[in-house]
Design an enzyme around this catalytic site. Structure first.
Site, PDB file in Angstrom:
ATOM      1  N   GLN A   1       0.805  -1.234   0.000  1.00 52.04           N
ATOM      2  CA  GLN A   1       0.000   0.000   0.000  1.00 52.04           C
ATOM      3  C   GLN A   1       0.836   1.283   0.000  1.00 52.04           C
ATOM      4  OE1 GLN A   1      -3.223   0.373  -0.416  1.00 52.04           O
ATOM      5  NE2 GLN A   1      -3.928  -1.733  -0.198  1.00 52.04           N
TER       6      GLN A   1
ATOM      7  N   THR B   1       6.739 -18.124 -17.768  1.00 52.19           N
ATOM      8  CA  THR B   1       7.038 -17.040 -18.706  1.00 52.19           C
ATOM      9  C   THR B   1       6.566 -15.724 -18.114  1.00 52.19           C
ATOM     10  OG1 THR B   1       6.808 -18.570 -20.548  1.00 52.19           O
ATOM     11  CG2 THR B   1       6.637 -16.215 -21.070  1.00 52.19           C
TER      12      THR B   1
ATOM     13  N   CYS C   1     -16.323  -9.850   3.900  1.00 51.74           N
ATOM     14  CA  CYS C   1     -17.502 -10.657   3.620  1.00 51.74           C
ATOM     15  C   CYS C   1     -17.037 -12.073   3.290  1.00 51.74           C
ATOM     16  CB  CYS C   1     -18.245 -10.057   2.437  1.00 51.74           C
ATOM     17  SG  CYS C   1     -19.871 -10.742   2.230  1.00 51.74           S
TER      18      CYS C   1
HETATM   19  N1  PLP Z   1      -0.942  -6.781   0.896  1.00 53.25           N
HETATM   20  C1  PLP Z   1      -1.712  -5.724   1.110  1.00 53.25           C
HETATM   21  C2  PLP Z   1      -1.416  -4.811   2.260  1.00 53.25           C
HETATM   22  C3  PLP Z   1      -2.792  -5.456   0.262  1.00 53.25           C
HETATM   23  O1  PLP Z   1      -3.560  -4.393   0.486  1.00 53.25           O
HETATM   24  C4  PLP Z   1      -3.040  -6.341  -0.812  1.00 53.25           C
HETATM   25  C5  PLP Z   1      -4.198  -6.127  -1.712  1.00 53.25           C
HETATM   26  O2  PLP Z   1      -5.234  -5.680  -1.288  1.00 53.25           O
HETATM   27  C6  PLP Z   1      -2.185  -7.435  -1.000  1.00 53.25           C
HETATM   28  C7  PLP Z   1      -1.147  -7.621  -0.126  1.00 53.25           C
HETATM   29  C8  PLP Z   1      -2.394  -8.403  -2.133  1.00 53.25           C
HETATM   30  O3  PLP Z   1      -1.959  -7.856  -3.346  1.00 53.25           O
HETATM   31  P1  PLP Z   1      -2.528  -8.422  -4.730  1.00 53.25           P
HETATM   32  O4  PLP Z   1      -3.917  -7.894  -4.879  1.00 53.25           O
HETATM   33  O5  PLP Z   1      -1.591  -7.886  -5.757  1.00 53.25           O
HETATM   34  O6  PLP Z   1      -2.473  -9.901  -4.659  1.00 53.25           O
END
Ligand code: PLP
Length: 403
Positions: free
Chosen positions: A195, A253, A340
């Site tokens: 984030q 790939t 949810c």
């Molecule tokens: N880590 C955090 C803090 C996230 O907010 C998110 C996605 O919401 C992820 C990991 C997972 O990333 P991705 O959606 O690319 O799998």
């Protein structure tokens, strides 16, 4: 910014779920789609695709102060997180209670596997995983003391995973201090920084981490592509096995199109950082205006250092899902501060970890701004919220009178 969704003008304020793809990224992706080569092929088509992937690797590395050789492309943040936990070979996993499910579920799954084999047949011979969860304080921060206790005197069997910024509250962890302590005891340190890009300035040497996860779609790239930073010299067992791509750390790939877009988004993240103070002002104004409508609104993590774009708050008396649906009908896309699962709305594990009562967590919403957000979006949200709240209050008052 008005984004068209199903021909209705909708204000998009859910950047922490995913950000709109930036126009420059779309353009680069379209050009990359026209490339035929497999980056592993030696002919000129292959070499062109390889060059594109390596340019993107440089761009991503630069964004976090790493060298290109330390970047392993993955199919997103989830895969980067799973790989870090399962591939590091450390059997004592120390993670905070507020991590993303891609850390929590992966750690729980490893710890519940009594044989200790996670599918990595070449790992260090198995042995049971142990999972230690670190609590957070009422603002959502992991303390040095808590980590200190969990590590013990010698932690060369441990992997510590702490996120840089929480996806629900935006609260920023003192990762540099936590990592310094953990590494001094011999632990490996992973940080989920999914984030953070474009929202706060950071780099891997200041943070002092061994591994760090990124995801392109949170800051203007496309979905399904991410990276794991792997500090030079750190050993990692691949989770996805097959060909020798990504120097043996991730087979398959390469997603050339996604990777090229990721590189451009990384290159542009600096512009977002310059706008970050403006976003923080917008976010603070938004919270202040909502408090004027109802002074009992609680901002989760409001007393802590937070991402400039994120606001997680509870609007008393109206369930999160109702708010999300009500605002969606009014043309504002936000998300609920709850998860949810199996058709049942559960209070968020993050807000629970802060010790928030169910009455508050059940009414929590998350508003997250981004590169295309402006004053007009905040105005629209506030007026939609005011109208929605007035409608709900009238209904409750009416029902009470009727009853
Ligand atoms: N880590 C955090 C803090 C996230 O907010 C998110 C996605 O919401 C992820 C990991 C997972 O990333 P991705 O959606 O690319 O799998």
């Amino acid at each position: 910014m008005n984004l068209r969704a199903n021909a209705t003008e909708v204000i998009y304020l859910d950047y922490n779920a995913t950000a709109p793809v930036k126009p420059q990224v779309s353009k680069a992706i379209a050009e990359a789609l026209a490339m035929t080569g497999n980056p592993s092929s030696v002919h000129q088509f292959g070499r062109a695709a390889r060059d594109a992937v390596e340019e993107a690797r440089d761009q991503v590395a630069k964004m976090i102060g790493a060298s290109a050789a330390e970047i392993v492309f993955t199919a997103g943040g989830t895969e980067a997180n799973n790989t870090a936990l399962a591939g590091a070979g450390r059997k004592r996993l120390i993670v905070s209670e507020i991590e993303h499910p891609s850390i929590l579920r992966a750690a729980e799954s490893l710890a519940s596997d009594r044989s200790g084999s996670s599918g990595n047949s070449g790992s260090d011979g198995g042995g049971e995983y142990e999972l230690i969860m670190l609590p957070v304080d009422s603002e959502g921060i992991v303390s040095i003391e808590t980590l200190d206790q969990a590590l013990g005197a010698n932690a060369d069997d441990a992997l510590v995973s702490i996120m840089l910024a929480n996806n629900e509250t935006g609260v920023i962890q003192p990762v540099a201090e936590l990592a310094a302590l953990a590494r001094a005891r011999g632990a490996l340190v992973h940080c989920d920084a999914v984030q953070a890009p474009g929202r706060i300035a950071f780099d891997v040497s200041t943070l002092g981490v061994d591994m760090l996860s990124l995801s392109a779609h949170k800051f203007g790239g496309s979905k399904g592509v991410g990276a794991l930073y792997l500090r030079a010299g750190v050993d990692l067992q691949a989770l996805v096995i097959g060909g020798g791509q990504e120097r043996g750390h991730r087979a398959g790939t390469e997603n050339v199109v996604g990777i090229v877009g990721f590189g451009v988004a990384a290159h542009l993240a600096g512009e977002d950082l310059q706008r970050a103070p403006h976003l923080a002002t917008l976010r603070d104004t938004l919270e202040q205006r909502l408090r004027e409508i109802d002074p009992t609104v609680r901002v989760f993590g409001g007393g802590a250092e937070r991402l400039p774009n994120t606001s997680c708050l509870s609007m008393p008396g109206v369930q999160s899902e109702m708010q999300v649906m009500g605002l969606d009908l009014a043309g504002v896309a936000i998300s609920a501060g709850s998860a949810c699962s199996s058709g049942k709305v559960e209070p968020s594990h993050v807000l629970r970890a802060l010790g928030a009562p169910d009455a508050e967590t059940g009414c929590a919403i998350r508003i997250s701004l981004g590169w295309a957000s402006g004053e007009a979006d905040v105005e629209k949200l506030v007026s939609a919220w005011r109208a929605f709240y007035a409608g709900m209050s009238a209904r409750y008052t009416g029902a009470a009178r009727a009853g």
